[in-house]
Design a protein around this motif. Structure first.
Motif, PDB file in Angstrom:
ATOM      1  N   ALA A  28       0.818  -1.219   0.000  1.00 27.67           N
ATOM      2  CA  ALA A  28       0.000   0.000   0.000  1.00 27.67           C
ATOM      3  C   ALA A  28       0.849   1.265   0.000  1.00 27.67           C
ATOM      4  O   ALA A  28       0.456   2.291  -0.562  1.00 27.67           O
ATOM      5  N   ASN A  29       2.031   1.206   0.617  1.00 28.47           N
ATOM      6  CA  ASN A  29       2.888   2.388   0.732  1.00 28.47           C
ATOM      7  C   ASN A  29       4.004   2.424  -0.301  1.00 28.47           C
ATOM      8  O   ASN A  29       4.939   3.214  -0.184  1.00 28.47           O
ATOM      9  N   SER A  30       3.907   1.575  -1.321  1.00 28.09           N
ATOM     10  CA  SER A  30       5.030   1.402  -2.248  1.00 28.09           C
ATOM     11  C   SER A  30       5.132   2.458  -3.329  1.00 28.09           C
ATOM     12  O   SER A  30       6.160   2.573  -3.987  1.00 28.09           O
ATOM     13  N   ASP A  31       4.070   3.197  -3.583  1.00 26.67           N
ATOM     14  CA  ASP A  31       4.075   4.195  -4.649  1.00 26.67           C
ATOM     15  C   ASP A  31       4.257   3.533  -6.014  1.00 26.67           C
ATOM     16  O   ASP A  31       4.800   4.133  -6.941  1.00 26.67           O
ATOM     17  N   GLY A  32       3.828   2.242  -6.114  1.00 25.53           N
ATOM     18  CA  GLY A  32       3.864   1.558  -7.406  1.00 25.53           C
ATOM     19  C   GLY A  32       4.950   0.503  -7.539  1.00 25.53           C
ATOM     20  O   GLY A  32       4.758  -0.507  -8.212  1.00 25.53           O
ATOM     21  N   TRP A  33       6.100   0.736  -6.909  1.00 24.78           N
ATOM     22  CA  TRP A  33       7.203  -0.221  -6.992  1.00 24.78           C
ATOM     23  C   TRP A  33       7.725  -0.486  -5.584  1.00 24.78           C
ATOM     24  O   TRP A  33       8.082   0.449  -4.854  1.00 24.78           O
ATOM     25  N   ILE A  34       7.759  -1.752  -5.216  1.00 21.44           N
ATOM     26  CA  ILE A  34       8.156  -2.143  -3.858  1.00 21.44           C
ATOM     27  C   ILE A  34       9.671  -2.223  -3.811  1.00 21.44           C
ATOM     28  O   ILE A  34      10.288  -3.132  -4.396  1.00 21.44           O
ATOM     29  N   THR A  35      10.279  -1.263  -3.133  1.00 16.75           N
ATOM     30  CA  THR A  35      11.744  -1.162  -3.107  1.00 16.75           C
ATOM     31  C   THR A  35      12.336  -1.425  -1.726  1.00 16.75           C
ATOM     32  O   THR A  35      13.552  -1.513  -1.593  1.00 16.75           O
ATOM     33  N   ASN A  36      11.466  -1.530  -0.698  1.00 14.55           N
ATOM     34  CA  ASN A  36      11.961  -1.699   0.664  1.00 14.55           C
ATOM     35  C   ASN A  36      11.220  -2.826   1.371  1.00 14.55           C
ATOM     36  O   ASN A  36      10.077  -3.145   1.030  1.00 14.55           O
ATOM     37  N   TYR A  37      11.847  -3.396   2.364  1.00 12.60           N
ATOM     38  CA  TYR A  37      11.194  -4.383   3.226  1.00 12.60           C
ATOM     39  C   TYR A  37      11.798  -4.265   4.619  1.00 12.60           C
ATOM     40  O   TYR A  37      12.947  -3.851   4.782  1.00 12.60           O
ATOM     41  N   SER A  38      10.997  -4.607   5.624  1.00 14.82           N
ATOM     42  CA  SER A  38      11.464  -4.472   7.009  1.00 14.82           C
ATOM     43  C   SER A  38      11.611  -5.815   7.708  1.00 14.82           C
ATOM     44  O   SER A  38      12.129  -5.875   8.811  1.00 14.82           O
ATOM     45  N   GLN A  39      11.153  -6.897   7.066  1.00 14.58           N
ATOM     46  CA  GLN A  39      11.258  -8.226   7.662  1.00 14.58           C
ATOM     47  C   GLN A  39      11.828  -9.216   6.656  1.00 14.58           C
ATOM     48  O   GLN A  39      11.707  -9.033   5.438  1.00 14.58           O
ATOM     49  N   THR A  40      12.440 -10.261   7.175  1.00 13.01           N
ATOM     50  CA  THR A  40      12.960 -11.325   6.328  1.00 13.01           C
ATOM     51  C   THR A  40      12.568 -12.673   6.905  1.00 13.01           C
ATOM     52  O   THR A  40      12.404 -12.828   8.118  1.00 13.01           O
ATOM     53  N   TYR A  41      12.418 -13.660   6.027  1.00 10.40           N
ATOM     54  CA  TYR A  41      12.167 -15.038   6.437  1.00 10.40           C
ATOM     55  C   TYR A  41      13.491 -15.788   6.567  1.00 10.40           C
ATOM     56  O   TYR A  41      14.448 -15.539   5.813  1.00 10.40           O
ATOM     57  N   SER A  42      13.512 -16.739   7.484  1.00 12.27           N
ATOM     58  CA  SER A  42      14.609 -17.694   7.592  1.00 12.27           C
ATOM     59  C   SER A  42      14.360 -18.837   6.607  1.00 12.27           C
ATOM     60  O   SER A  42      13.361 -18.840   5.872  1.00 12.27           O
ATOM     61  N   ASP A  43      15.245 -19.826   6.605  1.00 15.32           N
ATOM     62  CA  ASP A  43      15.006 -21.005   5.764  1.00 15.32           C
ATOM     63  C   ASP A  43      13.699 -21.678   6.151  1.00 15.32           C
ATOM     64  O   ASP A  43      12.948 -22.156   5.277  1.00 15.32           O
ATOM     65  N   ALA A  44      13.420 -21.725   7.473  1.00 15.28           N
ATOM     66  CA  ALA A  44      12.166 -22.326   7.935  1.00 15.28           C
ATOM     67  C   ALA A  44      10.971 -21.503   7.467  1.00 15.28           C
ATOM     68  O   ALA A  44       9.918 -22.050   7.110  1.00 15.28           O
ATOM     69  N   GLY A  45      11.115 -20.199   7.464  1.00 16.88           N
ATOM     70  CA  GLY A  45      10.044 -19.336   6.983  1.00 16.88           C
ATOM     71  C   GLY A  45       9.777 -19.552   5.504  1.00 16.88           C
ATOM     72  O   GLY A  45       8.622 -19.628   5.063  1.00 16.88           O
ATOM     73  N   LEU A  46      10.853 -19.662   4.714  1.00 17.80           N
ATOM     74  CA  LEU A  46      10.702 -19.888   3.283  1.00 17.80           C
ATOM     75  C   LEU A  46      10.037 -21.237   3.012  1.00 17.80           C
ATOM     76  O   LEU A  46       9.210 -21.353   2.098  1.00 17.80           O
ATOM     77  N   ALA A  47      10.367 -22.242   3.821  1.00 15.95           N
ATOM     78  CA  ALA A  47       9.839 -23.587   3.601  1.00 15.95           C
ATOM     79  C   ALA A  47       8.319 -23.644   3.695  1.00 15.95           C
ATOM     80  O   ALA A  47       7.684 -24.489   3.059  1.00 15.95           O
ATOM     81  N   GLN A  48       7.714 -22.741   4.498  1.00 19.79           N
ATOM     82  CA  GLN A  48       6.262 -22.753   4.632  1.00 19.79           C
ATOM     83  C   GLN A  48       5.597 -21.628   3.827  1.00 19.79           C
ATOM     84  O   GLN A  48       4.425 -21.337   3.994  1.00 19.79           O
ATOM     85  N   SER A  49       6.392 -21.010   2.943  1.00 23.34           N
ATOM     86  CA  SER A  49       5.875 -19.904   2.137  1.00 23.34           C
ATOM     87  C   SER A  49       6.232 -20.150   0.667  1.00 23.34           C
ATOM     88  O   SER A  49       6.378 -21.293   0.226  1.00 23.34           O
ATOM     89  N   ARG A  50       6.388 -19.092  -0.085  1.00 26.02           N
ATOM     90  CA  ARG A  50       6.748 -19.177  -1.503  1.00 26.02           C
ATOM     91  C   ARG A  50       7.520 -17.927  -1.871  1.00 26.02           C
ATOM     92  O   ARG A  50       7.146 -16.820  -1.467  1.00 26.02           O
ATOM     93  N   LEU A  51       8.584 -18.085  -2.632  1.00 28.01           N
ATOM     94  CA  LEU A  51       9.401 -16.954  -3.061  1.00 28.01           C
ATOM     95  C   LEU A  51       8.951 -16.507  -4.451  1.00 28.01           C
ATOM     96  O   LEU A  51       9.087 -17.250  -5.432  1.00 28.01           O
TER      97      LEU A  51
END
Length: 540
Positions: free
Chosen positions: A245-268
């Motif tokens: 919502a705050n990206s102004d059209g292009w997402i250039t920043n992030y404040s959180q990251t997933y670990s390997d375990a986080g990626l395993a239950q998500s999708r890149l």
């Protein structure tokens, strides 16, 4: 050290603080300006949306002020955000507004613009924050802060010089912001020129369902609870609806990251994916500029050969209000994937879409250059403000006016001594407040916890001021603390509690870098309360 012709004075020496309002000769039907907190633009420091009220509507329950008074927001987070403004162009020269304003009325010794720029400094607001009183969510800067806080005071001629330079920097920044805003409007204008309004499809392009124009799927975050600590802290960017919502059209920043375990239950999802929010913020869009994961409150769209991500993003931007209107009204609005799947999208020739995409990316590159320039302007402005209030900015000017300044400074000193402003503190001082006489607080010592008593005892032996950010390890070594869980946090909390009880003093002071930090000290032998502190400071 300030220049020799400057003086360090209390705000109360050069301003009337929250002056009483004289209602004589004002009829109940007199029109006045009304300034709610939201009317102050925290970016420009201007009053942008003042209303007109009759005096009888605002005479009670609001803060009164006059033309050229300076308004300072005292409550969090408005204070930290920089809501400061000069009251200008008030109807009949009278204004009323939020009770969360402090009013500073400049005397003949200080320019209102000089005062305004000083209050707007991030460094000053950081110092004011350290003086907050009250409970969480209702923290405020007390009026007494301005009585005990000092401001550097050049002669009026030098104040005018400083203000003129800072105004120029402010104007450059304002023009850059306006240019950026106008650039943002180019996107929509270009789209309408090339494709017309997609809500009515006035250029009669063929319409196709969105799910047939590319791959559309929800993000994933399968683990419950979703905020489990082991899922985070790795190298895989993780974005949520707010980032889109705050990206102004292009997402250039992030404040959180997933670990390997986080990626395993998500999708890149790959760079270039169009992200569409379906919960909380409905149909907000942004294109990934890096590979990232996101939860099922965000939908990812990968375009087919018939469309570009940029074209679909701007179509959805135009349709956003209509899509949001289809969300069930509840505690949190949301839509399901079917709503997006079934959207009918006008599809112009791919070559025309690509031309639009190329133009949009060109505008974005120009905007990024503007943002980079804006950052440089912000750094320059911060430097000018710092040098302005230290005397460095006007050193050459001061050298060229040395004799005149010395004469004016001498006269200024006499005026300040003989015409010191008297301030009436409106805040009530109940007997149980921390500035009560220390001898009347003996009963509190009997009610202290073991840790509070240990900290209080250590503070009585500590030489000088304890600055937790610098001295806490050394301080805690003076008595056994190994048995405490989260010992540093407990000691910090005990210091705050003892200050709140009036058994030690909590103060704000500059460190070697000039930044203001919080410190604690025991009461001096010649003082027994914070009120005594104020009396001593008032005599300096």
């Amino acid at each position: 050290m300030f220049p020799a012709t400057w003086r360090s004075v209390s705000f109360s020496d050069v301003c009337l603080l929250n002056p009483a309002f004289d209602s004589n000769n004002i009829s109940k039907d007199t029109n006045v300006s009304f300034v709610p907190m939201s009317a102050i633009d925290e970016t420009t420091g201007e009053i942008t949306k003042a209303d007109v009220r009759q005096y009888k509507e605002v005479a009670k329950g609001y803060t009164a002020f006059k033309e050229n008074d300076v308004l300072f927001a005292k409550i969090t987070p408005c204070m930290e955000n920089g809501k400061v403004a000069i009251a200008r162009e008030l109807i009949n020269g009278i204004g009323f507004g939020s009770t969360e304003f402090h009013v500073l009325r400049p005397t003949e010794h200080i320019l209102k613009e000089y005062l305004f720029f000083f209050l707007r400094q991030p460094r000053f607001r950081k110092r004011a924050k350290s003086a907050f009183t009250g409970s969480a969510g209702q923290l405020r800067v007390p009026e007494s802060f301005f009585i005990r806080t000092r401001i550097p005071l050049p002669t009026l001629g030098e104040q005018e010089r400083i203000v003129a330079i800072l105004k120029q920097a402010d104007e450059i920044r304002r023009l850059r912001l306006e240019t950026a805003e106008e650039t943002q409007k180019l996107y929509s204008a270009l789209f309408l020129e090339m494709f017309g309004d997609p809500t009515s499809n006035d250029k009669h392009f063929k319409t196709i369902r969105l799910d047939r124009l590319g791959a559309l799927d929800r993000g994933q975050s399968r683990h419950r609870p979703r905020d489990a600590a082991f899922l985070f802290g790795g190298v895989y960017p993780f974005i949520q609806t707010g980032d889109v919502a705050n990206s102004d059209g292009w997402i250039t920043n992030y404040s959180q990251t997933y670990s390997d375990a986080g990626l395993a239950q998500s999708r890149l999802w790959p760079r270039g994916t169009l992200c569409i929010t379906i919960a909380a913020n409905i149909a907000k869009t942004g294109i990934l500029t890096f590979d990232a994961c996101f939860p099922d409150s965000v939908v990812g769209f990968m375009p087919s050969q018939h469309v570009t991500s940029e074209y679909i993003m701007f179509v959805l931007n135009f349709l956003q209000s209509a899509i949001e209107a289809r969300a069930p009204k509840g505690a949190q609005m949301n839509i399901n994937l079917q709503v997006l799947n079934s959207l009918l999208i006008p599809v112009p020739p791919k070559i025309v879409q690509q031309k639009f995409t190329d133009s949009v990316l060109g505008i974005r590159n120009e905007k990024e250059l503007m943002n980079s320039s804006m950052q440089e302007i912000d750094v320059l402005t911060k430097s000018l403000v710092s040098e302005g209030f230290s005397g460095k900015l006007t050193a050459a000017w001061r050298e060229g006016h040395k004799k005149q300044l010395e004469a004016v400074a001498s006269i200024h000193d006499k005026i300040l001594v003989t015409e010191r402003v008297k301030v009436a503190i409106k805040e009530s001082v109940p007997e149980h407040r921390p500035w009560m006489a220390q001898t009347d607080r003996m009963w509190v010592k009997d009610q202290m916890s073991e840790l509070q008593f240990d900290v209080w005892t250590a503070m009585r032996k500590w030489k000088g001021t304890l600055i937790p950010s610098e001295h806490l390890d050394e301080f805690m070594a003076t008595w056994p603390t190994e048995h405490l869980e989260n010992a540093k946090e407990q000691v910090r909390r005990a210091l705050e509690q003892l200050a709140g009880l009036g058994l030690i003093a909590k103060i704000s002071l500059p460190n070697e870098d000039g930044e203001y930090v919080t410190g604690f000290r025991g009461f001096r032998e010649d003082e027994f309360s914070r009120m005594a502190d104020l009396e001593v400071l008032g005599e300096i």
